[in-house]
Design an enzyme around this catalytic site. Structure first.
Site, mmCIF file in Angstrom:
data_model
loop_
_atom_site.group_PDB
_atom_site.id
_atom_site.type_symbol
_atom_site.label_atom_id
_atom_site.label_comp_id
_atom_site.label_asym_id
_atom_site.label_seq_id
_atom_site.Cartn_x
_atom_site.Cartn_y
_atom_site.Cartn_z
ATOM 1 C CG HIS A 273 -35.715 -81.722 2.511
ATOM 2 N ND1 HIS A 273 -36.405 -80.566 2.796
ATOM 3 C CD2 HIS A 273 -35.628 -81.777 1.159
ATOM 4 C CE1 HIS A 273 -36.746 -79.963 1.667
ATOM 5 N NE2 HIS A 273 -36.283 -80.669 0.651
ATOM 6 C CG ASP B 262 -35.644 -82.298 -3.056
ATOM 7 O OD1 ASP B 262 -35.756 -81.945 -1.870
ATOM 8 O OD2 ASP B 262 -36.607 -82.340 -3.858
ATOM 9 C CG HIS C 239 -36.239 -79.356 -6.507
ATOM 10 N ND1 HIS C 239 -37.049 -78.404 -7.074
ATOM 11 C CD2 HIS C 239 -36.582 -79.370 -5.191
ATOM 12 C CE1 HIS C 239 -37.841 -77.892 -6.148
ATOM 13 N NE2 HIS C 239 -37.563 -78.454 -5.002
ATOM 14 C CE LYS D 91 -36.520 -74.220 -1.305
ATOM 15 N NZ LYS D 91 -35.865 -75.235 -2.108
ATOM 16 C CG HIS E 194 -32.512 -79.034 -2.374
ATOM 17 N ND1 HIS E 194 -33.321 -78.102 -2.985
ATOM 18 C CD2 HIS E 194 -33.345 -79.770 -1.581
ATOM 19 C CE1 HIS E 194 -34.574 -78.262 -2.580
ATOM 20 N NE2 HIS E 194 -34.616 -79.277 -1.721
ATOM 21 C CG HIS F 165 -40.443 -75.725 -4.580
ATOM 22 N ND1 HIS F 165 -40.210 -77.026 -4.208
ATOM 23 C CD2 HIS F 165 -41.523 -75.767 -5.419
ATOM 24 C CE1 HIS F 165 -41.120 -77.810 -4.790
ATOM 25 N NE2 HIS F 165 -41.926 -77.068 -5.521
HETATM 26 C C1 NCD Z 1 -39.545 -81.973 -0.081
HETATM 27 C C2 NCD Z 1 -39.811 -82.348 1.374
HETATM 28 O O1 NCD Z 1 -40.314 -83.453 1.596
HETATM 29 O O2 NCD Z 1 -39.508 -81.568 2.272
HETATM 30 N N1 NCD Z 1 -40.286 -82.847 -0.923
HETATM 31 C C3 NCD Z 1 -40.074 -83.099 -2.228
HETATM 32 O O3 NCD Z 1 -40.878 -83.804 -2.841
HETATM 33 N N2 NCD Z 1 -39.027 -82.621 -2.857
HETATM 34 C C4 NCD Z 1 -39.878 -80.532 -0.294
HETATM 35 C C5 NCD Z 1 -39.305 -79.938 -1.548
HETATM 36 O O4 NCD Z 1 -38.089 -79.916 -1.741
HETATM 37 O O5 NCD Z 1 -40.052 -79.432 -2.391
HETATM 38 ZN ZN ZN Z 2 -36.346 -80.150 -1.243
HETATM 39 ZN ZN ZN Z 3 -38.712 -78.063 -3.308
#
Ligand code: NCD
Ligand code: ZN
Ligand code: ZN
Length: 346
Positions: free
Chosen positions: A16, A248, A175, A100, A14, A137
């Site tokens: 970003h 995450d 998460h 997702k 996971h 999520h």
């Molecule tokens: C994530 C993001 O910033 O894209 N933020 C977070 O707090 N985890 C989005 C997510 O995974 O929910």
């Molecule tokens: Zn995330």
């Molecule tokens: Zn998330």
């Protein structure tokens, strides 16, 4: 005295990576230690079609520094307009490894998420048929539900009904932050796994709020009470193959986190593996780190374990991690556990 631990090269289930200058800045932080990652599709606009995912994958590969290897595993953002035929084609081509699900409004860039779950039923049915996992999520967004209860309520009101209505659908609870999440995974033998982040193994809600608000500890789902952190630690270090690492890692520019309405997300790509070695050693479970970070994820996704290895070393001096990663638009703060860590990646 130096201690060392060699494991198969880990993966991040996971992640970003964002796009543009931010992608360029953060990608090496992950590619340095990780072989593959499940790439979250919550760009603006989101990655919704197979063609979007192919183009995003090309941008990631173009941003990869010379000499680094990394395999981005692409996902599609499930919307009420997602075309089941496109999902099937993107999965069967090998490009897309999961869809997702963001409940609309649950988190960063989730406005295109799902409001009416009946509208996505045909897509979920195709996914069950072809074995394509749904990454979730897991928070309800109802304004009358307390933010600390949103994960537990989501399990009862949304997740369990979806799973019952779609037999064979493979789901990753992303998460997880509560003992309710851990218990739900443990109570269901088939087709269910969960990712756990590095930071949720380290912080509870006091870390965010006691002694002044700490924006760099704010993420969604928000960290819960200590008893929940301990349940996550027990699950991650247990060796149970249904739990695996999804950092995450979610970069936001510092000025947008240190703000009157600060963004949610902790940036852990840089130091996750040393932090995990610290956590697993503290719990007397260093031998379980390999399962959590390198083996359980590929097993769930039906992929081989990476052939390369990663070596972690522990030394007498604390590791000096960079405090921030620079981008042309400003710095991104690296997650600080608040205590010295003696592990580093060799
Ligand atoms: C994530 C993001 O910033 O894209 N933020 C977070 O707090 N985890 C989005 C997510 O995974 O929910
Ligand atoms: Zn995330
Ligand atoms: Zn998330």
């Amino acid at each position: 005295m130096t201690q060392s631990l060699t494991i198969p090269r880990p993966d991040d289930w996971h992640l970003h990576l964002r796009d543009g200058a931010m992608l360029q800045a953060v990608l090496p932080e992950t590619a340095r230690d990780f072989g593959r990652a499940i790439i979250m599709p919550n760009l603006v606009p989101p990655v919704v079609t197979g063609a979007d995912a192919a183009a995003y994958r090309d941008r990631i590969m173009a941003a990869l520094p010379e000499g680094m290897t990394f395999d981005p595993l692409m996902t599609l953002y499930l919307t009420e307009a997602t075309d089941p035929a496109d999902v099937r084609a993107a999965a069967e081509s090998g490009l897309v490894k999961a869809l997702k699900l963001y409940p609309a409004g649950a988190t960063t860039n989730s406005a295109s998420g799902v409001r009416d779950f009946d509208k996505v039923r045909p897509v979920l049915e195709i996914m069950a048929e072809i074995g394509l996992p749904l990454c979730v999520h897991g928070e309800v967004t109802d304004s009358d539900i307390d933010i600390f209860d949103r994960e537990a309520v989501f399990i009862d009101r949304v997740l369990d009904p979806i799973r019952r209505a779609t037999p064979g659908l493979r789901v990753v609870m992303e998460h997880i932050t509560t003992s309710n999440g851990v218990d739900y995974v443990k109570a269901n033998d088939r087709d269910l796994g969960a990712t756990i982040t590095t930071h949720h193994l380290i912080i509870n809600r006091n870390h965010i709020l006691v002694g002044g608000i700490k924006p760099h500890y704010y993420c969604l789902p928000v960290a819960k009470r200590e008893e929940h952190r301990l349940a996550l630690r027990a699950a991650a270090t247990s060796g149970d193959a249904r739990f695996f690492l999804g950092t995450d890692s979610a970069p936001h520019l510092d000025h947008l986190k240190e703000h009157a309405c600060g963004c949610a997300g902790c940036f852990t790509a840089t130091n996750t593996m040393p932090l995990l070695a610290h956590v697993f050693e503290e719990d007397g479970a260093l031998d379980k780190l390999e399962g959590f970070a390198s083996r359980n994820g590929p097993a769930f996704y039906g992929l081989p374990v990476n052939a390369e290895t990663l070596t972690l070393v522990k030394s007498d001096t604390a590791t000096a991690f960079p405090a921030k990663i620079d981008t042309p638009d400003g710095p991104v703060t690296v997650f600080d556990p608040g205590y010295p860590v003696h592990w580093s990646v060799q």
